[in-house]
Design an enzyme around this catalytic site. Sequence first.
Site: not given
Length: 248
Positions: A149, A136, A16-18
């Site tokens: 995180y 990120s 899913s996603g990236i």
Amino acid sequence: MNKFNDKLAIVTGGNSGIGYATAKELIAEGANVIVTGRRKEAIEKAAEELGAIPFVADQGKLEDIISLKDEIESQFGKIDILFINAGITGKSDSIENMSSENFDNVIDINFKGAYFTLSKFIPLLNDGASVVFLSSIVASIYKPNSSVYQASKAALNSIAKTAAVELAPRKIRVNIVSPGPTKTEIMTKAGLDSKTLEGLNDWLTELIPLKKMGNPEDVAKAVVYLSDNNIASFMTGTEIVIDGGMIL
């Protein structure tokens, strides 16, 4: 002729996603792509949609990483592109109240798992291969209730740059993509309901100079760019930030 014809790529967290978007872009450019994920049904469904090869493996478990490496080596031999994408946000909490369980979950997948995915797959990388880590912008943003995180991504950036130096003699390039707010399922997986998620997205959009959230395809195109030895052959240890100007 597609730029990745006869190339073998691995995308961790590709259901899913990236990860999904990147696998799709790589396949469109001619690569044979292996996608991995923790959930058998989800990764097999994604692989069927993409035309990819599925492997069930949890990046948070060292034994899964070793088994994945052994299976791929046995079936395919060497690889050309490694996108270490799998990751979680974990639960938001203050440093004072952080649980050791949440700390371990985030660090085991985002940092330890990413580290040993690279470590175990180095012998399988062809000379001149490309490695890309999904990081990120939180690695350089220090917001409350996101300490683990943020720290996991900062640690990831550090090892990516060290790996770039270690692997340079083999012409293996190691780079980083760091998205800002991106429309993926990661926050839903973190337990946010649709109303809370909508409010969060609206709030984040107001903080972004371009006044929009990113899409997985924005990041996927950057990964493909970094993986192309004809275009990005002189890029290693580089971080591409894809955040609509949020950290300006």
